[in-house]
Design a protein around this motif. Structure first.
Motif, PDB file in Angstrom:
ATOM      1  N   ALA A 487     -13.876 -10.327  30.409  1.00  0.00           N
ATOM      2  CA  ALA A 487     -12.824 -11.334  30.543  1.00  0.00           C
ATOM      3  C   ALA A 487     -13.054 -12.449  29.533  1.00  0.00           C
ATOM      4  N   ALA A 488     -11.964 -13.049  29.111  1.00  0.00           N
ATOM      5  CA  ALA A 488     -12.047 -14.117  28.129  1.00  0.00           C
ATOM      6  C   ALA A 488     -10.930 -15.114  28.377  1.00  0.00           C
ATOM      7  N   THR A 489     -11.093 -16.293  27.805  1.00  0.00           N
ATOM      8  CA  THR A 489     -10.065 -17.331  27.879  1.00  0.00           C
ATOM      9  C   THR A 489      -9.846 -17.881  26.476  1.00  0.00           C
ATOM     10  N   ALA A 490      -8.590 -17.919  26.054  1.00  0.00           N
ATOM     11  CA  ALA A 490      -8.237 -18.457  24.736  1.00  0.00           C
ATOM     12  C   ALA A 490      -7.590 -19.818  24.923  1.00  0.00           C
ATOM     13  N   THR A 491      -8.157 -20.828  24.297  1.00  0.00           N
ATOM     14  CA  THR A 491      -7.601 -22.181  24.361  1.00  0.00           C
ATOM     15  C   THR A 491      -6.854 -22.453  23.062  1.00  0.00           C
ATOM     16  N   ILE A 492      -5.547 -22.680  23.184  1.00  0.00           N
ATOM     17  CA  ILE A 492      -4.686 -22.913  22.023  1.00  0.00           C
ATOM     18  C   ILE A 492      -4.291 -24.378  22.036  1.00  0.00           C
ATOM     19  N   SER A 493      -4.949 -25.177  21.201  1.00  0.00           N
ATOM     20  CA  SER A 493      -4.756 -26.619  21.237  1.00  0.00           C
ATOM     21  C   SER A 493      -3.370 -27.042  20.770  1.00  0.00           C
ATOM     22  N   ALA A 494      -2.737 -26.241  19.928  1.00  0.00           N
ATOM     23  CA  ALA A 494      -1.419 -26.622  19.403  1.00  0.00           C
ATOM     24  C   ALA A 494      -0.387 -26.779  20.508  1.00  0.00           C
ATOM     25  N   ILE A 495      -0.525 -25.985  21.572  1.00  0.00           N
ATOM     26  CA  ILE A 495       0.428 -26.071  22.692  1.00  0.00           C
ATOM     27  C   ILE A 495      -0.282 -26.523  23.960  1.00  0.00           C
ATOM     28  N   ASP A 496      -1.586 -26.898  23.847  1.00  0.00           N
ATOM     29  CA  ASP A 496      -2.368 -27.387  24.976  1.00  0.00           C
ATOM     30  C   ASP A 496      -2.311 -26.401  26.140  1.00  0.00           C
ATOM     31  N   ALA A 497      -2.709 -25.150  25.844  1.00  0.00           N
ATOM     32  CA  ALA A 497      -2.662 -24.119  26.873  1.00  0.00           C
ATOM     33  C   ALA A 497      -3.899 -23.250  26.795  1.00  0.00           C
ATOM     34  N   SER A 498      -4.319 -22.746  27.981  1.00  0.00           N
ATOM     35  CA  SER A 498      -5.407 -21.779  28.066  1.00  0.00           C
ATOM     36  C   SER A 498      -4.825 -20.477  28.584  1.00  0.00           C
ATOM     37  N   VAL A 499      -5.072 -19.403  27.863  1.00  0.00           N
ATOM     38  CA  VAL A 499      -4.470 -18.111  28.175  1.00  0.00           C
ATOM     39  C   VAL A 499      -5.580 -17.110  28.474  1.00  0.00           C
ATOM     40  N   PRO A 500      -5.497 -16.398  29.620  1.00  0.00           N
ATOM     41  CA  PRO A 500      -6.513 -15.386  29.907  1.00  0.00           C
ATOM     42  C   PRO A 500      -6.358 -14.185  28.993  1.00  0.00           C
ATOM     43  N   GLY A 501      -7.446 -13.463  28.848  1.00  0.00           N
ATOM     44  CA  GLY A 501      -7.395 -12.280  27.996  1.00  0.00           C
ATOM     45  C   GLY A 501      -8.557 -11.359  28.270  1.00  0.00           C
ATOM     46  N   THR A 502      -8.624 -10.273  27.495  1.00  0.00           N
ATOM     47  CA  THR A 502      -9.658  -9.261  27.663  1.00  0.00           C
ATOM     48  C   THR A 502     -10.141  -8.815  26.290  1.00  0.00           C
ATOM     49  N   VAL A 503     -11.451  -8.646  26.135  1.00  0.00           N
ATOM     50  CA  VAL A 503     -12.002  -8.135  24.885  1.00  0.00           C
ATOM     51  C   VAL A 503     -11.579  -6.675  24.727  1.00  0.00           C
ATOM     52  N   THR A 504     -10.905  -6.365  23.629  1.00  0.00           N
ATOM     53  CA  THR A 504     -10.429  -4.997  23.389  1.00  0.00           C
ATOM     54  C   THR A 504     -11.144  -4.296  22.249  1.00  0.00           C
ATOM     55  N   TYR A 522     -19.021 -11.528  13.357  1.00  0.00           N
ATOM     56  CA  TYR A 522     -18.322 -10.272  13.629  1.00  0.00           C
ATOM     57  C   TYR A 522     -16.973 -10.602  14.254  1.00  0.00           C
ATOM     58  N   ASP A 523     -15.935  -9.924  13.804  1.00  0.00           N
ATOM     59  CA  ASP A 523     -14.597 -10.146  14.354  1.00  0.00           C
ATOM     60  C   ASP A 523     -14.481  -9.450  15.698  1.00  0.00           C
ATOM     61  N   VAL A 524     -14.036 -10.209  16.698  1.00  0.00           N
ATOM     62  CA  VAL A 524     -13.844  -9.691  18.055  1.00  0.00           C
ATOM     63  C   VAL A 524     -12.388  -9.917  18.430  1.00  0.00           C
ATOM     64  N   THR A 525     -11.741  -8.865  18.926  1.00  0.00           N
ATOM     65  CA  THR A 525     -10.329  -8.935  19.291  1.00  0.00           C
ATOM     66  C   THR A 525     -10.188  -9.143  20.788  1.00  0.00           C
ATOM     67  N   VAL A 526      -9.405 -10.151  21.174  1.00  0.00           N
ATOM     68  CA  VAL A 526      -9.132 -10.451  22.579  1.00  0.00           C
ATOM     69  C   VAL A 526      -7.628 -10.344  22.789  1.00  0.00           C
ATOM     70  N   ALA A 527      -7.221  -9.390  23.630  1.00  0.00           N
ATOM     71  CA  ALA A 527      -5.802  -9.234  23.951  1.00  0.00           C
ATOM     72  C   ALA A 527      -5.408 -10.282  24.976  1.00  0.00           C
ATOM     73  N   LEU A 528      -4.344 -11.056  24.685  1.00  0.00           N
ATOM     74  CA  LEU A 528      -3.890 -12.110  25.583  1.00  0.00           C
ATOM     75  C   LEU A 528      -3.006 -11.542  26.684  1.00  0.00           C
ATOM     76  N   THR A 529      -3.181 -12.085  27.897  1.00  0.00           N
ATOM     77  CA  THR A 529      -2.407 -11.634  29.054  1.00  0.00           C
ATOM     78  C   THR A 529      -1.303 -12.641  29.335  1.00  0.00           C
ATOM     79  N   ASN A 530      -0.054 -12.192  29.221  1.00  0.00           N
ATOM     80  CA  ASN A 530       1.122 -13.027  29.490  1.00  0.00           C
ATOM     81  C   ASN A 530       1.033 -14.389  28.804  1.00  0.00           C
ATOM     82  N   PRO A 531       0.939 -14.409  27.476  1.00  0.00           N
ATOM     83  CA  PRO A 531       0.876 -15.707  26.789  1.00  0.00           C
ATOM     84  C   PRO A 531       2.198 -16.450  26.914  1.00  0.00           C
TER      85      PRO A 531
END
Length: 654
Positions: A487-504, A522-531
């Motif tokens: 599980a992962a969480t992406a914080t997008i400061s431009a829209i002040d939102a935290s979006v859950p995701g999963t390492v894919t 190393y590049d790690v890809t996280v798929a966002l859930t319902n952004p």
């Protein structure tokens, strides 16, 4: 970023445990008071996270071109920024010209899979398909001939080739005779030109005859008479023109005087003597009318005289120019006649040189004609030999076409048929792709085609998938703890939102590091859930991946621990404020919190550090300060500084 995560964890610890202070005096100066920083043992969630920064992108971006399959231009870390082999269109489409007919979408439109986005004219693709089919038919016919089964038309064509070769041989023989005859005539003509040039040279060197001298003198005399006549005519013309201009000027002066007299008469008649018997005397109206008529007639006479003067001047100028031109022409003619006389009465070195050059040119032309004659003989022999060879070749070709070819030839012809079939299939596919359709449900991000214009060399339309991802660069020290599915969480400061995701996906190889840093990532890809809908590709994002967690467990701040893995202790504060050392069993230890599996109960108070307050007085004023330290300052308690795990507990299971 790691500091940010630690700070968040410390805030959780402070929020969960009730902080308290107790007096701790021994070992401190008389002006300093030591206080303990404490926390309450409580149930909470303990999580270990690693963090990195990256940017948002679509999980897939397709480039669409006329006559080509969709190109997946971006995707996961292992296929990012790749382009399929169909980028420049497949098969025969490389020579197909696409004229855009319709474009049904704009940038920002949402499209459905299979929706037609643009269409192009199929004329060029149809021509390419027809050419491919014709080449296939030709290849099949060649293979049939190689197998010993030539069509009647092939046999007839082979016979025609023999007939044509025979005709070419006959023509070559005829051409040989004609060419030799023409070359002989050219040599004869060149010889005659040389004879004429030599005769002319002898004449020039001999000088002029008496008749030629007399003729030249007559030309000079005639030119002199013409010049004298032109000069006399010029003088006469100038005199006549001057007289005409003077007469016109006199007429103008008379007309102007008449006009002046008429005006004066009008002014005189307009004055009426004053009379006491008539209060408003007036001039004789009839007399004034006559005066005005006289003025009008005089004005017209002046205008006519002016026009006559102008006409006389223009005529004089033209006549004088014409007379001058005649004098110039006569002078030029006299000069020419005199020059001709000099040339005709004196042997001219220039003429002799010109005659000598003419002789040399004629000699060169004769030599060239003779050389051409020799080369023509050789050329005709070669052409005749080629005609014999062509006849022999046609006869051999006929023999080969009416019989089977060698196995190598048959194999090559079969390969040609196979290639032609592939070309036809490719041309058919290209024709079927004259309309661009959406390969997925997605968003149009670029439209590069316009109706009525030729399709661009690149992509006509680009669309991206609705699903989004973040590709973040994790350091080599953190990537080892990552796994697909975490599980992962992406914080997008431009829209002040935290979006859950999963390492894919985790890149198997490191990214190229910048020249200013030696950090390997190393590049790690996280798929966002319902952004949220406001998330856009290209936005910066901070990603935190949970690598280990323990839910609803007893926990204390990590700074409360002392010791090393397998033998941790904490300082417990009792109700009286006294402290005692208690051995504890720990589970998950992070940079901020530690899971307690044994040795403590909920509600107990543990020491997390110390704070020192110092008061001093100077010159009637007072000041105070407070300092704090971790347990490492309380002798005998080993551990990391605040914000990091204690010694021996790097942030994982003990």
């Amino acid at each position: 970023m790691r500091r940010r995560v630690v700070g968040a964890a410390l805030m959780v610890a402070i929020g969960v445990g009730a902080a308290g202070f107790a007096a701790f005096g021994p070992g401190l100066s008389k002006n300093a008071t030591a206080q303990l920083l404490t926390a309450t043992v409580a149930r909470t969630n303990v999580a270990e996270q690693v963090a990195a920064t990256g940017s948002v992108s679509a999980t897939a971006v397709y480039g669409l071109s006329f006559g080509s399959d969709p190109d997946l231009t971006t995707g996961t870390t292992s296929s990012s920024s790749t382009v399929s082999s169909n980028t420049s269109s497949s098969g025969s489409s490389t020579s197909t010209t696409w004229l855009v007919k319709t474009v049904g979408v704009n940038m920002g439109d949402t499209v459905a899979k299979g929706q037609v986005l643009a269409a192009a004219d199929t004329s060029s693709a149809t021509v390419q398909l027809a050419i491919a089919r014709a080449n296939l038919a030709s290849a099949k016919a060649t293979l049939a001939i190689a197998n010993g089964s030539p069509a009647a038309t092939v046999v007839a064509a082979a016979k025609d080739a023999i007939s044509q070769a025979n005709l070419a041989l006959t023509t070559a023989n005829d051409n040989k005779a004609i060419a030799l005859q023409q070359d002989d005539l050219s040599v004869q003509a060149a010889q005659q030109s040389l004879d004429d040039a030599q005769a002319q040279l002898a004449t020039v060197q001999a000088g002029p005859t008496a008749d030629e001298v007399a003729t030249a003198q007559d030309s000079v005399n005639s030119a002199q008479l013409n010049l004298t006549s032109a000069q006399q005519n010029q003088a006469t013309t100038v005199a006549q023109d001057q007289l005409s201009i003077e007469q016109a000027q006199q007429a103008l002066a008379a007309a102007q005087a008449q006009y002046t007299n008429a005006v004066q008469q009008l002014n005189a008649d307009a004055v009426v003597p004053a009379s006491s018997a008539s209060p408003a005397p007036t001039a004789n109206a009839s007399l004034l009318a006559q005066d005005n008529a006289s003025i009008s007639q005089a004005a017209q006479a002046v205008q006519s005289a002016q026009l006559a003067l102008q006409a006389a001047q223009v005529k004089a100028t033209a006549a004088e120019q014409q007379a001058a031109n005649q004098v110039t022409a006569a002078q030029d003619a006299l000069t020419t006649a005199q020059r001709n006389y000099t040339t005709s009465t004196t042997p001219s070195q220039t003429a002799i040189t010109a005659a000598q050059q003419a002789v040399q040119s004629a000699e060169q032309n004769l030599a060239s004609a003779q050389q051409k004659q020799s080369a023509s003989v050789t050329q005709q022999k070669d052409q005749l030999a080629q005609a014999y060879l062509a006849l022999t070749t046609a006869q051999h070709s006929y023999t080969q076409k009416v019989g089977p070819s060698t196995p190598d030839v048959i194999a090559a012809d079969k390969a040609a048929v196979a290639n032609a079939q592939l070309t036809v299939a490719s041309a058919q596919k290209t024709l079927s792709l004259a309309s661009i359709t959406a390969p997925i449900d997605g968003l149009v991000i670029a439209v590069n085609a316009q109706p009525g214009a030729l399709a661009p060399s690149g992509y006509a339309v680009e669309i991206q998938s609705p699903s989004l991802q973040v590709i973040a660069a994790f350091t080599e020290s953190n990537v080892a703890s990552l796994e697909v599915g975490q599980a992962a969480t992406a914080t997008i400061s431009a829209i002040d939102a935290s979006v859950p995701g999963t390492v894919t996906e985790i890149a198997p190889t490191s990214s190229t590091s910048s020249s200013s840093s030696s950090v390997v990532t190393y590049d790690v890809t996280v798929a966002l859930t319902n952004p949220p809908a406001r998330v856009r590709s290209g936005m910066s994002a901070s990603v935190a991946v949970t690598t280990a967690s323990a839910a609803d467990v007893l926990a204390v701040p990590a700074t409360a621990l002392s010791g090393s893995a397998g033998s941790y202790t904490v300082q417990v504060v009792d109700a009286s404020g006294a402290t005692k050392t208690v051995a504890v069993k720990v589970g998950l230890v992070t940079s901020s919190m530690a899971e307690i599996q044994g040795g403590l109960t909920a509600g107990e108070t543990v020491v997390t550090g110390s704070s020192t307050a110092k008061t001093s007085t100077s010159s009637g004023s007072s000041s105070s300060s407070k300092s704090s330290s971790g347990l490492s300052s309380l002798g005998g308690i080993a551990g990391g500084a605040a914000g990091g795990p204690p010694a021996g507990a790097p942030g994982g299971q003990p």
